[in-house]
Scaffold this motif. Structure first.
Motif, mmCIF file in Angstrom:
data_model
loop_
_atom_site.group_PDB
_atom_site.id
_atom_site.type_symbol
_atom_site.label_atom_id
_atom_site.label_comp_id
_atom_site.label_asym_id
_atom_site.label_seq_id
_atom_site.Cartn_x
_atom_site.Cartn_y
_atom_site.Cartn_z
ATOM 1 N N ILE A 63 0.860 -1.173 0.000
ATOM 2 C CA ILE A 63 0.000 0.000 0.000
ATOM 3 C C ILE A 63 0.899 1.226 0.000
ATOM 4 N N GLY A 64 0.425 2.288 -0.596
ATOM 5 C CA GLY A 64 1.163 3.541 -0.591
ATOM 6 C C GLY A 64 0.821 4.333 0.659
ATOM 7 N N LEU A 65 1.839 4.825 1.337
ATOM 8 C CA LEU A 65 1.647 5.664 2.520
ATOM 9 C C LEU A 65 2.563 6.874 2.415
ATOM 10 N N CYS A 66 2.033 8.057 2.761
ATOM 11 C CA CYS A 66 2.897 9.233 2.822
ATOM 12 C C CYS A 66 3.904 9.016 3.953
ATOM 13 N N VAL A 67 4.925 9.827 4.003
ATOM 14 C CA VAL A 67 5.979 9.649 5.014
ATOM 15 C C VAL A 67 5.387 9.628 6.423
ATOM 16 N N GLU A 68 4.489 10.559 6.729
ATOM 17 C CA GLU A 68 3.906 10.620 8.074
ATOM 18 C C GLU A 68 3.137 9.347 8.410
ATOM 19 N N HIS A 69 2.335 8.860 7.495
ATOM 20 C CA HIS A 69 1.523 7.673 7.787
ATOM 21 C C HIS A 69 2.310 6.367 7.664
ATOM 22 N N HIS A 70 3.533 6.443 7.130
ATOM 23 C CA HIS A 70 4.373 5.248 7.061
ATOM 24 C C HIS A 70 5.293 5.154 8.266
ATOM 25 N N ARG A 71 6.145 6.162 8.440
ATOM 26 C CA ARG A 71 7.142 6.056 9.516
ATOM 27 C C ARG A 71 7.164 7.245 10.457
ATOM 28 N N GLY A 72 6.158 8.123 10.330
ATOM 29 C CA GLY A 72 6.040 9.265 11.237
ATOM 30 C C GLY A 72 5.429 8.856 12.570
ATOM 31 N N ASN A 73 5.277 9.823 13.465
ATOM 32 C CA ASN A 73 4.737 9.549 14.800
ATOM 33 C C ASN A 73 3.320 8.982 14.764
ATOM 34 N N THR A 74 2.544 9.338 13.735
ATOM 35 C CA THR A 74 1.181 8.818 13.620
ATOM 36 C C THR A 74 1.077 7.763 12.522
ATOM 37 N N GLY A 75 2.206 7.195 12.151
ATOM 38 C CA GLY A 75 2.245 6.194 11.094
ATOM 39 C C GLY A 75 2.261 4.774 11.615
ATOM 40 N N ILE A 76 2.206 3.849 10.686
ATOM 41 C CA ILE A 76 2.162 2.423 11.026
ATOM 42 C C ILE A 76 3.404 1.977 11.802
ATOM 43 N N HIS A 77 4.567 2.523 11.462
ATOM 44 C CA HIS A 77 5.786 2.148 12.184
ATOM 45 C C HIS A 77 5.966 2.989 13.446
ATOM 46 N N GLY A 78 5.450 4.206 13.444
ATOM 47 C CA GLY A 78 5.542 5.053 14.632
ATOM 48 C C GLY A 78 4.639 4.581 15.756
ATOM 49 N N LEU A 79 3.439 4.152 15.404
ATOM 50 C CA LEU A 79 2.458 3.711 16.400
ATOM 51 C C LEU A 79 2.504 2.210 16.649
ATOM 52 N N GLY A 80 3.048 1.464 15.704
ATOM 53 C CA GLY A 80 2.964 0.005 15.761
ATOM 54 C C GLY A 80 1.615 -0.424 15.198
ATOM 55 N N THR A 81 1.519 -1.660 14.789
ATOM 56 C CA THR A 81 0.312 -2.148 14.124
ATOM 57 C C THR A 81 -0.925 -2.007 15.010
ATOM 58 N N LYS A 84 -5.809 1.128 16.618
ATOM 59 C CA LYS A 84 -6.542 1.800 17.701
ATOM 60 C C LYS A 84 -6.710 3.290 17.389
ATOM 61 N N HIS A 85 -5.672 3.917 16.875
ATOM 62 C CA HIS A 85 -5.693 5.355 16.589
ATOM 63 C C HIS A 85 -6.667 5.701 15.457
ATOM 64 N N TYR A 86 -6.622 4.913 14.378
ATOM 65 C CA TYR A 86 -7.416 5.243 13.189
ATOM 66 C C TYR A 86 -8.729 4.474 13.072
ATOM 67 N N GLY A 87 -8.827 3.327 13.689
ATOM 68 C CA GLY A 87 -10.051 2.542 13.592
ATOM 69 C C GLY A 87 -10.126 1.663 12.348
ATOM 70 N N PHE A 88 -9.002 1.501 11.659
ATOM 71 C CA PHE A 88 -8.931 0.587 10.521
ATOM 72 C C PHE A 88 -7.554 -0.050 10.485
ATOM 73 N N THR A 89 -7.448 -1.156 9.754
ATOM 74 C CA THR A 89 -6.230 -1.958 9.725
ATOM 75 C C THR A 89 -5.517 -1.845 8.380
ATOM 76 N N GLU A 90 -4.331 -2.417 8.326
ATOM 77 C CA GLU A 90 -3.607 -2.527 7.052
ATOM 78 C C GLU A 90 -4.440 -3.304 6.037
ATOM 79 N N ALA A 91 -5.115 -4.358 6.505
ATOM 80 C CA ALA A 91 -5.952 -5.176 5.612
ATOM 81 C C ALA A 91 -7.095 -4.338 5.040
ATOM 82 N N ASP A 92 -7.661 -3.450 5.855
ATOM 83 C CA ASP A 92 -8.716 -2.554 5.359
ATOM 84 C C ASP A 92 -8.175 -1.639 4.267
ATOM 85 N N LEU A 93 -6.972 -1.098 4.475
ATOM 86 C CA LEU A 93 -6.361 -0.208 3.485
ATOM 87 C C LEU A 93 -6.038 -0.956 2.203
ATOM 88 N N LEU A 94 -5.568 -2.182 2.339
ATOM 89 C CA LEU A 94 -5.263 -2.997 1.159
ATOM 90 C C LEU A 94 -6.540 -3.279 0.365
#
Length: 95
Positions: free
Chosen positions: A54-72, A77-87
């Protein structure tokens, strides 16, 4: 080794913009994205298929509010949707 079909798919995904921004803000001018291998259904330390990126902007990929910043779990929990939902969203948008 990445196949020609995988490279074409990843290029097409990159052109679609950030999947999180799309879900939060709707259609918009795509920002530069980083490709993230969605790990839904893969074991620890295993990368998913190049067809499951999936394509993620820098913030949503590795920023503080991103998948790597927050953990899966934190991301979900933060967004209410999963990687599978985005895919799934991406697959629907790509037709």
């Amino acid at each position: 080794m990445t196949t020609k079909a995988e490279k074409q798919h990843m290029n097409a995904v990159a052109q679609m913009g950030c999947c999180v921004c799309w879900r939060l803000y709707g259609p918009h001018e795509p920002a530069e994205v980083e490709l993230h291998h969605a790990r839904h259904g893969t074991g620890m330390g295993q990368r998913s298929s190049h067809m499951d990126v999936i394509g993620l902007c820098v913030e949503h990929h590795r920023g503080n509010t991103g998948i790597h910043g927050l953990g899966t779990k934190g991301f979900t929990k933060h967004y209410g949707f999963t990687e599978a939902d985005l895919l799934q969203d991406l697959k629907e948008r790509m037709g």
